[in-house]
Structures are given as structure tokens and as C-alpha cells.
Write a protein that holds these residues in place. Structure first.
Motif, PDB file in Angstrom:
ATOM      1  N   THR A 188      -4.845  13.403 -15.529  1.00 58.16           N
ATOM      2  CA  THR A 188      -4.799  13.944 -16.890  1.00 58.16           C
ATOM      3  C   THR A 188      -6.171  13.863 -17.543  1.00 58.16           C
ATOM      4  OG1 THR A 188      -2.510  13.195 -17.058  1.00 58.16           O
ATOM      5  CG2 THR A 188      -3.593  13.837 -19.098  1.00 58.16           C
ATOM      6  N   GLY A 189      -6.862  12.739 -17.347  1.00 55.42           N
ATOM      7  CA  GLY A 189      -8.195  12.578 -17.922  1.00 55.42           C
ATOM      8  C   GLY A 189      -9.175  13.602 -17.400  1.00 55.42           C
TER       9      GLY A 189
ATOM     10  N   LEU B 167       0.824  -1.207   0.000  1.00 58.23           N
ATOM     11  CA  LEU B 167       0.000   0.000   0.000  1.00 58.23           C
ATOM     12  C   LEU B 167       0.861   1.261   0.000  1.00 58.23           C
ATOM     13  CD1 LEU B 167      -3.014   0.536  -0.052  1.00 58.23           C
ATOM     14  CD2 LEU B 167      -2.983   0.677   2.436  1.00 58.23           C
ATOM     15  N   SER B 168       1.948   1.247   0.758  1.00 59.90           N
ATOM     16  CA  SER B 168       2.868   2.388   0.769  1.00 59.90           C
ATOM     17  C   SER B 168       3.510   2.581  -0.599  1.00 59.90           C
ATOM     18  CB  SER B 168       3.961   2.179   1.818  1.00 59.90           C
ATOM     19  OG  SER B 168       3.403   2.094   3.099  1.00 59.90           O
ATOM     20  N   SER B 169       3.856   1.482  -1.250  1.00 63.71           N
ATOM     21  CA  SER B 169       4.447   1.566  -2.589  1.00 63.71           C
ATOM     22  C   SER B 169       3.467   2.183  -3.575  1.00 63.71           C
ATOM     23  CB  SER B 169       4.850   0.170  -3.070  1.00 63.71           C
ATOM     24  OG  SER B 169       5.800  -0.398  -2.215  1.00 63.71           O
ATOM     25  N   LEU B 170       2.227   1.792  -3.453  1.00 64.18           N
ATOM     26  CA  LEU B 170       1.197   2.362  -4.313  1.00 64.18           C
ATOM     27  C   LEU B 170       1.119   3.879  -4.111  1.00 64.18           C
ATOM     28  CD1 LEU B 170      -2.042   0.484  -5.000  1.00 64.18           C
ATOM     29  CD2 LEU B 170      -2.097   2.940  -4.843  1.00 64.18           C
ATOM     30  N   GLY B 171       1.179   4.307  -2.860  1.00 59.70           N
ATOM     31  CA  GLY B 171       1.144   5.736  -2.559  1.00 59.70           C
ATOM     32  C   GLY B 171       2.345   6.489  -3.097  1.00 59.70           C
ATOM     33  N   VAL B 172       3.506   5.866  -3.033  1.00 58.21           N
ATOM     34  CA  VAL B 172       4.718   6.493  -3.584  1.00 58.21           C
ATOM     35  C   VAL B 172       4.568   6.680  -5.089  1.00 58.21           C
ATOM     36  CG1 VAL B 172       7.173   6.116  -4.038  1.00 58.21           C
ATOM     37  CG2 VAL B 172       6.265   5.730  -1.749  1.00 58.21           C
ATOM     38  N   GLY B 173       4.045   5.653  -5.768  1.00 55.31           N
ATOM     39  CA  GLY B 173       3.808   5.764  -7.204  1.00 55.31           C
ATOM     40  C   GLY B 173       2.810   6.855  -7.544  1.00 55.31           C
ATOM     41  N   ALA B 174       1.748   6.949  -6.738  1.00 50.21           N
ATOM     42  CA  ALA B 174       0.739   7.983  -6.961  1.00 50.21           C
ATOM     43  C   ALA B 174       1.340   9.379  -6.792  1.00 50.21           C
ATOM     44  CB  ALA B 174      -0.436   7.780  -6.006  1.00 50.21           C
ATOM     45  N   LEU B 175       2.172   9.543  -5.788  1.00 50.69           N
ATOM     46  CA  LEU B 175       2.837  10.828  -5.584  1.00 50.69           C
ATOM     47  C   LEU B 175       3.738  11.169  -6.768  1.00 50.69           C
ATOM     48  CD1 LEU B 175       3.546  13.278  -3.823  1.00 50.69           C
ATOM     49  CD2 LEU B 175       5.284  11.856  -2.708  1.00 50.69           C
ATOM     50  N   GLY B 176       4.472  10.171  -7.246  1.00 52.42           N
ATOM     51  CA  GLY B 176       5.326  10.388  -8.415  1.00 52.42           C
ATOM     52  C   GLY B 176       4.524  10.815  -9.636  1.00 52.42           C
ATOM     53  N   ALA B 177       3.350  10.214  -9.803  1.00 50.22           N
ATOM     54  CA  ALA B 177       2.492  10.582 -10.949  1.00 50.22           C
ATOM     55  C   ALA B 177       1.971  12.002 -10.809  1.00 50.22           C
ATOM     56  CB  ALA B 177       1.328   9.609 -11.065  1.00 50.22           C
ATOM     57  N   ALA B 178       1.607  12.389  -9.591  1.00 54.63           N
ATOM     58  CA  ALA B 178       1.128  13.757  -9.377  1.00 54.63           C
ATOM     59  C   ALA B 178       2.219  14.761  -9.734  1.00 54.63           C
ATOM     60  CB  ALA B 178       0.684  13.934  -7.926  1.00 54.63           C
ATOM     61  N   LEU B 179       3.448  14.472  -9.318  1.00 52.45           N
ATOM     62  CA  LEU B 179       4.564  15.363  -9.644  1.00 52.45           C
ATOM     63  C   LEU B 179       4.851  15.358 -11.149  1.00 52.45           C
ATOM     64  CD1 LEU B 179       6.931  14.481  -6.664  1.00 52.45           C
ATOM     65  CD2 LEU B 179       5.581  16.569  -6.956  1.00 52.45           C
ATOM     66  N   THR B 180       4.735  14.202 -11.774  1.00 50.30           N
ATOM     67  CA  THR B 180       4.961  14.094 -13.221  1.00 50.30           C
ATOM     68  C   THR B 180       3.911  14.882 -13.993  1.00 50.30           C
ATOM     69  OG1 THR B 180       5.971  11.923 -12.972  1.00 50.30           O
ATOM     70  CG2 THR B 180       5.130  12.476 -15.158  1.00 50.30           C
ATOM     71  N   THR B 181       2.664  14.732 -13.589  1.00 52.28           N
ATOM     72  CA  THR B 181       1.578  15.456 -14.255  1.00 52.28           C
ATOM     73  C   THR B 181       1.759  16.957 -14.088  1.00 52.28           C
ATOM     74  OG1 THR B 181       0.090  13.603 -13.846  1.00 52.28           O
ATOM     75  CG2 THR B 181      -0.922  15.680 -14.438  1.00 52.28           C
ATOM     76  N   ALA B 182       2.116  17.378 -12.878  1.00 48.94           N
ATOM     77  CA  ALA B 182       2.310  18.807 -12.632  1.00 48.94           C
ATOM     78  C   ALA B 182       3.484  19.360 -13.438  1.00 48.94           C
ATOM     79  CB  ALA B 182       2.547  19.046 -11.141  1.00 48.94           C
ATOM     80  N   THR B 183       4.499  18.545 -13.657  1.00 47.00           N
ATOM     81  CA  THR B 183       5.694  18.995 -14.362  1.00 47.00           C
ATOM     82  C   THR B 183       5.541  18.923 -15.881  1.00 47.00           C
ATOM     83  OG1 THR B 183       7.036  18.204 -12.515  1.00 47.00           O
ATOM     84  CG2 THR B 183       8.184  18.668 -14.572  1.00 47.00           C
ATOM     85  N   PHE B 184       4.974  17.815 -16.367  1.00 52.21           N
ATOM     86  CA  PHE B 184       4.972  17.575 -17.813  1.00 52.21           C
ATOM     87  C   PHE B 184       3.590  17.631 -18.454  1.00 52.21           C
ATOM     88  CE2 PHE B 184       8.642  15.199 -16.108  1.00 52.21           C
ATOM     89  CZ  PHE B 184       9.649  15.918 -16.741  1.00 52.21           C
ATOM     90  N   GLY B 185       2.549  17.822 -17.659  1.00 55.76           N
ATOM     91  CA  GLY B 185       1.204  17.856 -18.217  1.00 55.76           C
ATOM     92  C   GLY B 185       0.988  19.109 -19.060  1.00 55.76           C
ATOM     93  N   SER B 186       0.755  18.916 -20.337  1.00 58.96           N
ATOM     94  CA  SER B 186       0.477  20.027 -21.246  1.00 58.96           C
ATOM     95  C   SER B 186      -0.433  19.502 -22.341  1.00 58.96           C
ATOM     96  CB  SER B 186       1.772  20.582 -21.853  1.00 58.96           C
ATOM     97  OG  SER B 186       2.353  19.615 -22.708  1.00 58.96           O
ATOM     98  N   GLU B 187      -0.917  20.399 -23.160  1.00 57.48           N
ATOM     99  CA  GLU B 187      -1.818  19.991 -24.231  1.00 57.48           C
ATOM    100  C   GLU B 187      -1.148  18.990 -25.166  1.00 57.48           C
ATOM    101  OE1 GLU B 187      -4.737  22.035 -27.536  1.00 57.48           O
ATOM    102  OE2 GLU B 187      -3.825  23.276 -25.981  1.00 57.48           O
ATOM    103  N   SER B 188       0.127  19.161 -25.399  1.00 58.79           N
ATOM    104  CA  SER B 188       0.832  18.277 -26.335  1.00 58.79           C
ATOM    105  C   SER B 188       1.131  16.897 -25.743  1.00 58.79           C
ATOM    106  CB  SER B 188       2.133  18.929 -26.798  1.00 58.79           C
ATOM    107  OG  SER B 188       2.997  19.126 -25.701  1.00 58.79           O
ATOM    108  N   THR B 189       1.149  16.767 -24.418  1.00 59.24           N
ATOM    109  CA  THR B 189       1.490  15.470 -23.800  1.00 59.24           C
ATOM    110  C   THR B 189       0.287  14.729 -23.239  1.00 59.24           C
ATOM    111  OG1 THR B 189       1.911  16.513 -21.654  1.00 59.24           O
ATOM    112  CG2 THR B 189       3.797  16.288 -23.155  1.00 59.24           C
ATOM    113  N   ARG B 190      -0.889  15.336 -23.236  1.00 64.21           N
ATOM    114  CA  ARG B 190      -2.049  14.726 -22.564  1.00 64.21           C
ATOM    115  C   ARG B 190      -2.381  13.334 -23.077  1.00 64.21           C
ATOM    116  NH1 ARG B 190      -5.423  19.879 -23.069  1.00 64.21           N
ATOM    117  NH2 ARG B 190      -4.405  21.149 -21.525  1.00 64.21           N
ATOM    118  N   ARG B 191      -2.458  13.173 -24.385  1.00 64.66           N
ATOM    119  CA  ARG B 191      -2.825  11.856 -24.930  1.00 64.66           C
ATOM    120  C   ARG B 191      -1.785  10.800 -24.551  1.00 64.66           C
ATOM    121  NH1 ARG B 191      -4.664  15.088 -29.449  1.00 64.66           N
ATOM    122  NH2 ARG B 191      -6.913  14.961 -29.510  1.00 64.66           N
ATOM    123  N   PHE B 192      -0.529  11.184 -24.586  1.00 65.87           N
ATOM    124  CA  PHE B 192       0.540  10.259 -24.208  1.00 65.87           C
ATOM    125  C   PHE B 192       0.423   9.875 -22.731  1.00 65.87           C
ATOM    126  CE2 PHE B 192       4.754   9.713 -22.304  1.00 65.87           C
ATOM    127  CZ  PHE B 192       5.161   8.561 -22.966  1.00 65.87           C
TER     128      PHE B 192
END
Length: 194
Positions: A125-126, A58-83
Motif C-alpha cells: 500500500t505504501g 517461515l511458511s506461516s509468514l508466507g501465508v500471511g504475506a499472501l493473504g495481505a497481497a489478496l487483501t490489498t488487491a481486493t480492498f486497496g483503494s484511495e479511501s482505504t489506503r491510510r487505514f
């Protein structure tokens, strides 16, 4: 203006690509989120570790979720959304497949981290895509449908995977989940999102 009296489903009928994204979110909620329900059984029956194994997964899942939030905040843009959406769903499918095959804590933890990363990458992203693709005066209605799909999909999935795991075991159910999410990912190739 008669347009303001359209329901959320009516708005989605007029925007088939947004509808596809909302539908995919519902399918992912049904087929993937119930992994959380199975994690105690994964820790107990597949890894033989009980509560300590469950805590680590469960902790590992949370670490992954945090990483995704940071990734989305850093790289989320109109050009990367579909990817990000396609990558998130694909990663979820691979993570669940890996978890079904793993019998050791470290690879299972990596799979859980990948699952958390993929789920948050897809859902954050969705949700942003749905909001940005909808007119201001329709956004609340459409987001209401989005919320219904998620909050309704998770309990339906739990009702399916719990008894299925009791009847056939955890591994076949995880494999079924991986295939279902993989099917949803394939659906995105056929019917693109906004």
C-alpha cells in the motif's frame, strides 16, 4: 524545464507527506524486517524445535504475506489506503510482541502469519501511495529513494539485531523491535501520510 533536474530527495523535500511515508518505510525496514534473521533463533531457543519449527514459522509468514497481497488487491483503494498502512504497521508491532511472549508453535505461527500480513499490507500500500502521489516525470527518482531506504534499511537492521540477540537474548530484542515498530506507528498519528 528546471523541475526535471530535481533529485529524488529534492522532490521529497517538496512533498513532505510523501517524504514521511518513505521515511517510515525505511524505519520499518530497519526495525521489523530483521525478524527474518531471528526466526531460526526463535525456533531453536524460544520454541526448542530447530529446523522443523523454523520451516513452520517461515511458511506461516508466507501465508500471511499472501493473504495481505489478496487483501490489498481486493480492498486497496484511495479511501482505504491510510487505514491499510496504519493497520499493517500496527499489526506488525503486535505480531512481534506476541512472538516475543510465545513459547508454543501454534501461537508463534499465528504471530508470524500476522507479521507477514502486516508487512506486505504496509509495503504494498505504501509503495502504491508513493507512486500515485508523485508526478510522472519524478516517479522514477522517488521510487529510487524508496528502494534505497528498503535495501539499505534491512542490512542495517540485521547488523543491529544479530549482535544484540547474541548479547541480550532473542526475547529482549524482539520486544525492542515491537516497541520500535510501535513508535513508527505512533509517528504516523502525528505526521499523516498522503
Amino acid at each position: 524545464d528546471s523541475d526535471t533536474h530535481v533529485t529524488g530527495f529534492g522532490v521529497l523535500r517538496m512533498q513532505p507527506r510523501v517524504f514521511m511515508l518513505v521515511l517510515v518505510a525505511g524505519l520499518v525496514a530497519v526495525s521489523a524486517w530483521p525478524l527474518l534473521t531471528l526466526l531460526p533463533a526463535v525456533a531453536e531457543h524460544l520454541l526448542g524445535l530447530g529446523k522443523s519449527g523454523y520451516s513452520t514459522l517461515l511458511s506461516s509468514l508466507g501465508v500471511g504475506a499472501l493473504g495481505a497481497a489478496l487483501t490489498t488487491a481486493t480492498f486497496g483503494s484511495e479511501s482505504t489506503r491510510r487505514f491499510l498502512i496504519a493497520g499493517g504497521i500496527s499489526l506488525v508491532s503486535v505480531a512481534v510482541l506476541g512472538l516475543s511472549l510465545s513459547r508454543d508453535l501454534v501461537p508463534s505461527s499465528v504471530c508470524c502469519a500476522a507479521f507477514g500480513f502486516g508487512m506486505i499490507l504496509f509495503f504494498s500500500t505504501g509503495q502504491a501511495m508513493v507512486q500515485l502521489s508523485t508526478l510522472n516525470h519524478h516517479r522514477g527518482k522517488v521510487m529510487g529513494v524508496w528502494a534505497m531506504m528498503l535495501s539499505g534499511g534491512v542490512p542495517v537492521g540485521n547488523l543491529l539485531v544479530g549482535p544484540a540477540a547474541d548479547a541480550w537474548g532473542v526475547t529482549p530484542v524482539l520486544l525492542g523491535q515491537a516497541l520500535a515498530v510501535g513508535g513508527v506507528a505512533a509517528l504516523l498519528l502525528v505526521r499523516p501520510v498522503p
